[in-house]
Design a protein around this motif. Structure first.
Motif, PDB file in Angstrom:
ATOM      1  N   SER A 235       0.840  -1.187   0.000  1.00 26.51           N
ATOM      2  CA  SER A 235       0.000   0.000   0.000  1.00 26.51           C
ATOM      3  C   SER A 235       0.878   1.241   0.000  1.00 26.51           C
ATOM      4  O   SER A 235       1.977   1.240   0.565  1.00 26.51           O
ATOM      5  CB  SER A 235      -0.922   0.021   1.225  1.00 26.51           C
ATOM      6  OG  SER A 235      -0.173   0.254   2.409  1.00 26.51           O
ATOM      7  N   GLY A 236       0.377   2.301  -0.634  1.00 30.77           N
ATOM      8  CA  GLY A 236       1.055   3.587  -0.625  1.00 30.77           C
ATOM      9  C   GLY A 236       0.177   4.612   0.046  1.00 30.77           C
ATOM     10  O   GLY A 236      -1.005   4.750  -0.309  1.00 30.77           O
ATOM     11  N   GLY A 237       0.716   5.332   1.018  1.00 29.30           N
ATOM     12  CA  GLY A 237      -0.089   6.253   1.801  1.00 29.30           C
ATOM     13  C   GLY A 237       0.270   7.705   1.597  1.00 29.30           C
ATOM     14  O   GLY A 237       1.326   8.046   1.051  1.00 29.30           O
ATOM     15  N   THR A 238      -0.618   8.587   2.074  1.00 24.29           N
ATOM     16  CA  THR A 238      -0.346  10.018   1.998  1.00 24.29           C
ATOM     17  C   THR A 238       0.746  10.430   2.980  1.00 24.29           C
ATOM     18  O   THR A 238       1.242  11.562   2.908  1.00 24.29           O
ATOM     19  CB  THR A 238      -1.622  10.829   2.294  1.00 24.29           C
ATOM     20  OG1 THR A 238      -2.123  10.474   3.582  1.00 24.29           O
ATOM     21  CG2 THR A 238      -2.699  10.564   1.252  1.00 24.29           C
ATOM     22  N   ASP A 239       1.131   9.529   3.875  1.00 16.21           N
ATOM     23  CA  ASP A 239       2.239   9.807   4.786  1.00 16.21           C
ATOM     24  C   ASP A 239       3.594   9.529   4.144  1.00 16.21           C
ATOM     25  O   ASP A 239       4.633   9.615   4.814  1.00 16.21           O
ATOM     26  CB  ASP A 239       2.093   9.001   6.079  1.00 16.21           C
ATOM     27  CG  ASP A 239       1.995   7.496   5.834  1.00 16.21           C
ATOM     28  OD1 ASP A 239       2.097   7.063   4.666  1.00 16.21           O
ATOM     29  OD2 ASP A 239       1.784   6.755   6.818  1.00 16.21           O
ATOM     30  N   GLY A 240       3.615   9.193   2.851  1.00 18.65           N
ATOM     31  CA  GLY A 240       4.854   8.960   2.137  1.00 18.65           C
ATOM     32  C   GLY A 240       5.454   7.586   2.350  1.00 18.65           C
ATOM     33  O   GLY A 240       6.573   7.317   1.900  1.00 18.65           O
ATOM     34  N   THR A 241       4.719   6.693   2.992  1.00 12.49           N
ATOM     35  CA  THR A 241       5.248   5.379   3.348  1.00 12.49           C
ATOM     36  C   THR A 241       4.577   4.271   2.555  1.00 12.49           C
ATOM     37  O   THR A 241       3.359   4.278   2.357  1.00 12.49           O
ATOM     38  CB  THR A 241       5.056   5.112   4.852  1.00 12.49           C
ATOM     39  OG1 THR A 241       5.722   6.139   5.603  1.00 12.49           O
ATOM     40  CG2 THR A 241       5.628   3.765   5.260  1.00 12.49           C
ATOM     41  N   ARG A 243       3.869   0.247   2.637  1.00 15.38           N
ATOM     42  CA  ARG A 243       3.818  -0.841   3.610  1.00 15.38           C
ATOM     43  C   ARG A 243       3.483  -2.143   2.906  1.00 15.38           C
ATOM     44  O   ARG A 243       2.704  -2.155   1.956  1.00 15.38           O
ATOM     45  CB  ARG A 243       2.815  -0.526   4.719  1.00 15.38           C
ATOM     46  CG  ARG A 243       3.232   0.667   5.577  1.00 15.38           C
ATOM     47  CD  ARG A 243       2.226   0.998   6.659  1.00 15.38           C
ATOM     48  NE  ARG A 243       2.723   2.063   7.534  1.00 15.38           N
ATOM     49  CZ  ARG A 243       2.568   3.370   7.307  1.00 15.38           C
ATOM     50  NH1 ARG A 243       1.916   3.771   6.216  1.00 15.38           N
ATOM     51  NH2 ARG A 243       3.064   4.267   8.139  1.00 15.38           N
ATOM     52  N   GLN A 244       4.073  -3.227   3.403  1.00 11.42           N
ATOM     53  CA  GLN A 244       3.890  -4.542   2.793  1.00 11.42           C
ATOM     54  C   GLN A 244       3.272  -5.509   3.791  1.00 11.42           C
ATOM     55  O   GLN A 244       3.609  -5.514   4.976  1.00 11.42           O
ATOM     56  CB  GLN A 244       5.238  -5.096   2.308  1.00 11.42           C
ATOM     57  CG  GLN A 244       5.125  -6.475   1.650  1.00 11.42           C
ATOM     58  CD  GLN A 244       6.478  -7.041   1.272  1.00 11.42           C
ATOM     59  OE1 GLN A 244       7.479  -6.342   1.269  1.00 11.42           O
ATOM     60  NE2 GLN A 244       6.503  -8.331   0.953  1.00 11.42           N
ATOM     61  N   TRP A 245       2.345  -6.316   3.266  1.00 13.24           N
ATOM     62  CA  TRP A 245       1.734  -7.407   4.030  1.00 13.24           C
ATOM     63  C   TRP A 245       1.862  -8.707   3.240  1.00 13.24           C
ATOM     64  O   TRP A 245       2.093  -8.687   2.024  1.00 13.24           O
ATOM     65  CB  TRP A 245       0.256  -7.136   4.292  1.00 13.24           C
ATOM     66  CG  TRP A 245      -0.033  -6.065   5.293  1.00 13.24           C
ATOM     67  CD1 TRP A 245      -0.272  -6.213   6.631  1.00 13.24           C
ATOM     68  CD2 TRP A 245      -0.128  -4.655   5.041  1.00 13.24           C
ATOM     69  NE1 TRP A 245      -0.509  -4.998   7.217  1.00 13.24           N
ATOM     70  CE2 TRP A 245      -0.429  -4.026   6.268  1.00 13.24           C
ATOM     71  CE3 TRP A 245       0.012  -3.866   3.898  1.00 13.24           C
ATOM     72  CZ2 TRP A 245      -0.583  -2.651   6.382  1.00 13.24           C
ATOM     73  CZ3 TRP A 245      -0.134  -2.496   4.002  1.00 13.24           C
ATOM     74  CH2 TRP A 245      -0.431  -1.894   5.246  1.00 13.24           C
ATOM     75  N   ALA A 246       1.675  -9.821   3.928  1.00 13.50           N
ATOM     76  CA  ALA A 246       1.668 -11.128   3.270  1.00 13.50           C
ATOM     77  C   ALA A 246       0.553 -11.969   3.864  1.00 13.50           C
ATOM     78  O   ALA A 246       0.377 -12.011   5.091  1.00 13.50           O
ATOM     79  CB  ALA A 246       3.013 -11.830   3.443  1.00 13.50           C
ATOM     80  N   TYR A 247      -0.198 -12.627   2.981  1.00 15.19           N
ATOM     81  CA  TYR A 247      -1.262 -13.512   3.462  1.00 15.19           C
ATOM     82  C   TYR A 247      -0.635 -14.686   4.194  1.00 15.19           C
ATOM     83  O   TYR A 247       0.269 -15.356   3.683  1.00 15.19           O
ATOM     84  CB  TYR A 247      -2.121 -14.012   2.306  1.00 15.19           C
ATOM     85  CG  TYR A 247      -3.272 -14.883   2.783  1.00 15.19           C
ATOM     86  CD1 TYR A 247      -4.459 -14.309   3.222  1.00 15.19           C
ATOM     87  CD2 TYR A 247      -3.149 -16.270   2.808  1.00 15.19           C
ATOM     88  CE1 TYR A 247      -5.508 -15.083   3.678  1.00 15.19           C
ATOM     89  CE2 TYR A 247      -4.194 -17.061   3.253  1.00 15.19           C
ATOM     90  CZ  TYR A 247      -5.368 -16.460   3.692  1.00 15.19           C
ATOM     91  OH  TYR A 247      -6.390 -17.244   4.147  1.00 15.19           O
ATOM     92  N   THR A 248      -1.137 -14.940   5.410  1.00 14.23           N
ATOM     93  CA  THR A 248      -0.556 -15.958   6.277  1.00 14.23           C
ATOM     94  C   THR A 248      -1.665 -16.756   6.944  1.00 14.23           C
ATOM     95  O   THR A 248      -2.548 -16.154   7.574  1.00 14.23           O
ATOM     96  CB  THR A 248       0.335 -15.315   7.362  1.00 14.23           C
ATOM     97  OG1 THR A 248       1.308 -14.481   6.730  1.00 14.23           O
ATOM     98  CG2 THR A 248       1.025 -16.379   8.194  1.00 14.23           C
TER      99      THR A 248
END
Length: 458
Positions: A235-241, A243-248
């Protein structure tokens, strides 16, 4: 040094050989729409379209001139549907307040529609839209029947609590990025990402959270999403960051499957508006005008393409390999004949640029006379790939990809000259569908469904 860093420092000869190959020709042939495109010298050509669109055919699918028409019967509008709630009176904006400066135009009276996603399931076509009224909606697309165009009807809507900025389909999973108040901080706002299993739509959504004590996806709104078949999500946020997730398995509520947080990647100064994974490298574009590349295995920064300032005349022609305004989207493209890979980027600096995905070199750039706010790929009736460009004032341009010259402007769809389309911009998202169709959404609160019907001469 990481293997993902090395290609960005290697010379690459003949970078235009794959992207610029092909032969193009145009023909004109009703009532045509006048094109108000300014003459801009882009990377290779002035932006005057090859084809002049027949207004009658574009708006109705019929033209009494038939084959004798002097204008092109290559595109038609199937339907235009309002897909968001009305603005409250206190929030109404005049057209001359940021929407082109043309007096006498109607006010913007609908909530912004930010995104659209196409879901093909069991022989049916469904659409998801997200809007700033806080709702995502599911629509059914009934195919054309006889002389009637496609019909779009609402099947369901869901209020998530705050503006929706991104909707995304991956297989039978629907992802929605929106703003809402987290449970632990009810007076604050955060970015959320929820995912629904469309094969079990009655189940509650999976929530992508930063941690068990931070039940949100980011401190800023979610502007972009990218997924892979193996269950990874960025995901790309307005906070400039980023973030990555993985289905688990077992990461969800009660031991069910869910998305586990993997890492954050910081570097952008402002919203991350585009994400693309290609050749093992994650590309990101942002409102700071930069394009950044990341080692997808470690999350470390691999390369940055810096932004440049416009000169006193508003041009950045001295640095064609850099954007001079916010980047609004990224799009991967693979040449069918030789599998060479490129990345398209769009920007409010009025350009679309093409980057070689092997070494990061800019190999083509074209101006549009207004900011480019959304891009997508579709194809003509022969299967030739085409680039769709949604623009700041509600227009849509269609360009060649494997054309000569590259990014050849084929036609322009403008409400001002055709009488159909998006009267108010920007076009916030554009996505292709089956049967040479594509769908666009804009600040006017509307969804348009178009179909390519003729030969572009490519």
């Amino acid at each position: 040094q990481s293997k993902h860093l090395q290609p960005w420092h290697l010379p690459h000869a003949n970078t235009m050989s794959s992207f610029g190959s092909g032969r193009g020709r145009g023909r004109g042939g009703g009532r045509g729409g006048r094109h108000g495109t300014k003459q801009h010298q882009g990377g290779s050509q002035a932006s005057q379209p090859r084809l002049q669109v027949c207004r009658n055919f574009a708006s109705t699918g019929n033209c009494h001139h038939g084959d004798r028409c002097n204008f092109s019967h290559v595109i038609k509008l199937h339907t235009c549907v309002v897909v968001s709630d009305k603005l409250k009176d206190s929030n109404k904006q005049g057209y001359n307040k940021g929407y082109g400066g043309h007096s006498g135009k109607p006010v913007k009276d609908r909530e912004k529609v930010s995104s659209v996603a196409v879901w093909e399931t069991n022989g049916s076509i469904k659409l998801f839209t997200g809007s700033h009224d806080g709702k995502w909606r599911l629509w059914n697309v009934a195919p054309p029947s006889g002389s009637n165009g496609a019909v779009i009807t609402k099947e369901f809507e869901h209020f998530v609590g705050g503006p929706v900025d991104a909707v995304h389909i991956a297989s039978h999973y629907f992802f929605c990025g929106f703003e809402a108040s987290p449970v632990e901080a009810p007076d604050a706002k955060a970015g959320m990402v929820h995912s629904w299993n469309l094969n079990a739509a009655q189940d509650p959504p999976m929530e992508l959270c930063m941690s068990p004590m931070a039940k949100y996806a980011g401190s800023g709104r979610i502007r972009s999403l990218w997924t892979t078949p193996d269950g990874r999500v960025w995901s790309g946020g307005t906070d400039g960051t980023i973030r990555q997730w993985a289905y688990t398995p077992g990461a969800g509520v009660g031991g069910a499957g869910g998305f586990a947080f993997v890492r954050s990647m910081s570097g952008h100064l402002g919203a991350v508006t585009g994400l693309v994974l290609t050749k093992g490298v994650l590309w990101s574009g942002g409102m700071d005008g930069t394009v950044r590349l990341w080692n997808v295995e470690s999350g470390e920064a691999a390369h940055v393409i810096p932004a440049v300032k416009k000169d006193s005349t508003g041009n950045s022609s001295t640095a064609p390999g850099h954007h001079a305004g916010p980047v609004t989207g990224l799009l991967p493209f693979e040449v069918p004949s030789d599998q060479s890979t490129f990345v398209f980027s769009s920007s409010l600096d009025e350009t679309v640029k093409v980057w070689n995905a092997t070494n990061g070199e800019c190999v083509a750039s074209e101006k549009h006379g207004q900011g480019v706010t959304a891009i997508a790929l579709t194809s003509d009736l022969k299967g030739n790939p085409l680039l769709l460009c949604g623009l700041f004032y509600g227009d849509i341009m269609i360009r060649g990809t494997l054309s000569n010259p590259p990014l050849c402007l084929l036609l322009k769809i403008s409400h001002n000259f055709l009488g159909v389309g998006h009267e108010l911009g920007p076009v916030n998202d554009i996505q292709s569908g089956p049967g040479n169709t594509f769908y666009a959404v804009a600040d006017d609160g509307k969804l348009t469904c178009w179909q390519i019907t003729g030969d572009f001469g490519l």
